[in-house]
Design a protein around this motif. Structure first.
Motif, mmCIF file in Angstrom:
data_model
loop_
_atom_site.group_PDB
_atom_site.id
_atom_site.type_symbol
_atom_site.label_atom_id
_atom_site.label_comp_id
_atom_site.label_asym_id
_atom_site.label_seq_id
_atom_site.Cartn_x
_atom_site.Cartn_y
_atom_site.Cartn_z
ATOM 1 N N PRO A 77 0.855 -1.189 0.000
ATOM 2 C CA PRO A 77 0.000 0.000 0.000
ATOM 3 C C PRO A 77 0.896 1.246 0.000
ATOM 4 C CG PRO A 77 0.089 -0.947 2.194
ATOM 5 C CD PRO A 77 0.871 -1.858 1.291
ATOM 6 N N THR A 78 0.337 2.365 -0.361
ATOM 7 C CA THR A 78 1.068 3.630 -0.326
ATOM 8 C C THR A 78 1.117 4.124 1.117
ATOM 9 O OG1 THR A 78 0.275 4.107 -2.544
ATOM 10 C CG2 THR A 78 1.108 5.964 -1.292
ATOM 11 N N ASN A 79 2.227 4.745 1.508
ATOM 12 C CA ASN A 79 2.372 5.259 2.869
ATOM 13 C C ASN A 79 1.367 6.360 3.176
ATOM 14 O OD1 ASN A 79 4.534 3.680 3.671
ATOM 15 N ND2 ASN A 79 6.063 5.170 3.042
ATOM 16 N N LEU A 80 0.854 6.344 4.409
ATOM 17 C CA LEU A 80 0.109 7.495 4.920
ATOM 18 C C LEU A 80 1.097 8.658 5.037
ATOM 19 C CD1 LEU A 80 -1.803 5.915 7.953
ATOM 20 C CD2 LEU A 80 -2.792 6.635 5.771
ATOM 21 N N PRO A 81 0.648 9.890 4.830
ATOM 22 C CA PRO A 81 1.575 11.017 4.967
ATOM 23 C C PRO A 81 2.065 11.187 6.408
ATOM 24 C CG PRO A 81 -0.622 11.782 4.306
ATOM 25 C CD PRO A 81 -0.669 10.291 4.345
ATOM 26 N N THR A 82 1.169 11.007 7.402
ATOM 27 C CA THR A 82 1.534 11.077 8.818
ATOM 28 C C THR A 82 0.608 10.163 9.600
ATOM 29 O OG1 THR A 82 0.071 12.944 9.248
ATOM 30 C CG2 THR A 82 2.362 13.478 8.728
ATOM 31 N N GLY A 83 1.033 9.831 10.814
ATOM 32 C CA GLY A 83 0.213 9.001 11.692
ATOM 33 C C GLY A 83 0.208 7.537 11.287
ATOM 34 N N GLY A 84 -0.622 6.778 11.955
ATOM 35 C CA GLY A 84 -0.752 5.362 11.658
ATOM 36 C C GLY A 84 0.366 4.535 12.276
ATOM 37 N N TYR A 85 0.637 3.417 11.658
ATOM 38 C CA TYR A 85 1.601 2.436 12.152
ATOM 39 C C TYR A 85 2.626 2.153 11.071
ATOM 40 C CZ TYR A 85 -2.121 1.710 15.505
ATOM 41 O OH TYR A 85 -3.090 1.909 16.451
ATOM 42 N N GLN A 86 3.876 2.047 11.476
ATOM 43 C CA GLN A 86 4.944 1.688 10.546
ATOM 44 C C GLN A 86 5.088 0.172 10.567
ATOM 45 O OE1 GLN A 86 7.041 3.573 8.365
ATOM 46 N NE2 GLN A 86 7.224 1.460 7.689
ATOM 47 N N SER A 117 7.306 11.093 11.437
ATOM 48 C CA SER A 117 6.009 11.119 10.751
ATOM 49 C C SER A 117 4.853 10.832 11.701
ATOM 50 C CB SER A 117 6.019 10.112 9.596
ATOM 51 O OG SER A 117 6.986 10.481 8.638
ATOM 52 N N LYS A 118 5.132 10.888 12.999
ATOM 53 C CA LYS A 118 4.113 10.739 14.040
ATOM 54 C C LYS A 118 3.382 9.399 14.018
ATOM 55 C CE LYS A 118 3.445 15.749 14.353
ATOM 56 N NZ LYS A 118 4.841 15.914 14.541
ATOM 57 N N ARG A 119 4.126 8.324 13.702
ATOM 58 C CA ARG A 119 3.548 6.978 13.762
ATOM 59 C C ARG A 119 3.428 6.552 15.225
ATOM 60 N NH1 ARG A 119 2.769 7.989 8.654
ATOM 61 N NH2 ARG A 119 4.561 7.748 7.285
ATOM 62 N N GLN A 120 2.469 5.651 15.509
ATOM 63 C CA GLN A 120 2.251 5.188 16.887
ATOM 64 C C GLN A 120 3.251 4.111 17.298
ATOM 65 O OE1 GLN A 120 -1.869 4.416 17.974
ATOM 66 N NE2 GLN A 120 -2.516 5.522 16.145
ATOM 67 N N VAL A 158 5.818 -5.591 18.408
ATOM 68 C CA VAL A 158 5.471 -4.164 18.395
ATOM 69 C C VAL A 158 6.511 -3.377 19.192
ATOM 70 C CG1 VAL A 158 3.725 -2.451 19.047
ATOM 71 C CG2 VAL A 158 3.009 -4.708 18.239
ATOM 72 N N LYS A 159 6.909 -2.256 18.636
ATOM 73 C CA LYS A 159 7.750 -1.299 19.357
ATOM 74 C C LYS A 159 6.987 0.018 19.385
ATOM 75 C CE LYS A 159 12.296 0.840 19.558
ATOM 76 N NZ LYS A 159 13.668 0.797 19.021
ATOM 77 N N ASP A 160 6.548 0.416 20.565
ATOM 78 C CA ASP A 160 5.825 1.670 20.698
ATOM 79 C C ASP A 160 6.795 2.834 20.551
ATOM 80 O OD1 ASP A 160 3.290 0.453 21.166
ATOM 81 O OD2 ASP A 160 3.928 0.027 23.218
ATOM 82 N N LEU A 161 6.333 3.896 19.900
ATOM 83 C CA LEU A 161 7.205 5.047 19.664
ATOM 84 C C LEU A 161 6.858 6.205 20.581
ATOM 85 C CD1 LEU A 161 7.294 4.920 15.778
ATOM 86 C CD2 LEU A 161 9.013 4.102 17.381
#
Length: 161
Positions: A77-86, A117-120, A158-161
């Motif tokens: 899928p294409t990356n979200l611009p910001t947020g979400g999960y890496q 990019s403010k990923r969770q 999972v690694k929380d950021l």
């Protein structure tokens, strides 16, 4: 000295060779899948180089769910611009460079990109034999993955950021 940077088209042949050295034929991504990832995920597809030689890589999409869908292994899928999960679809290091911290450096570099990019969190699926490596790098187990990729049992890390 290892340098980590965004993948370039010229890096893909080495990436495919490293992938095949690190995964079974059923697990390994195809050249077409890596080309798709380069096209769609240029900011979250990183390579580690020793001089001009690619010695490892990490790649995955940034999406709104923390679950890796098996279809993502073929078509990213294409990356979200910001947020979400890496997510991480693949992390691999050339055999001669294993055990030298390259995989950990790649995980750290992708986590920095994800934080910016403010990923969770950073999420990946791992075989049981690799869980200690990911735990050493700040990941925790989050149960058995729904993935049936390559007919293996995968554990979500999972690694929380």
């Amino acid at each position: 000295m290892i340098k980590i940077s965004n993948v370039q088209q010229a890096d893909l042949p080495a990436v495919v060779v490293i992938e095949r050295a690190g995964f079974s034929p059923a697990e390994a991504g195809s050249p077409a899948a890596f080309q798709d990832r380069l096209n769609k995920l240029p900011d979250t597809f990183l390579v580690a180089k020793a001089g001009d030689r690619v010695v490892g890589f990490i790649v995955g999409p940034a999406v709104s769910t923390r679950v890796i869908d098996d279809q993502m292994y073929e078509t990213a899928p294409t990356n979200l611009p910001t947020g979400g999960y890496q997510l991480v679809l693949s992390l691999a290091v050339a055999p001669a460079y294993r055990g030298k911290g390259v995989g950990s450096q790649l995980l750290d570099a992708l986590a920095r990109v994800a934080r910016a990019s403010k990923r969770q969190s950073v999420v990946l699926d791992s075989l049981a034999k690799n869980v200690p490596f990911y735990e050493h790098n700040g990941f925790h187990q989050a149960g058995v993955s729904p993935s049936s990729h390559a007919d293996e049992t995968w554990l979500t890390m999972v690694k929380d950021l």
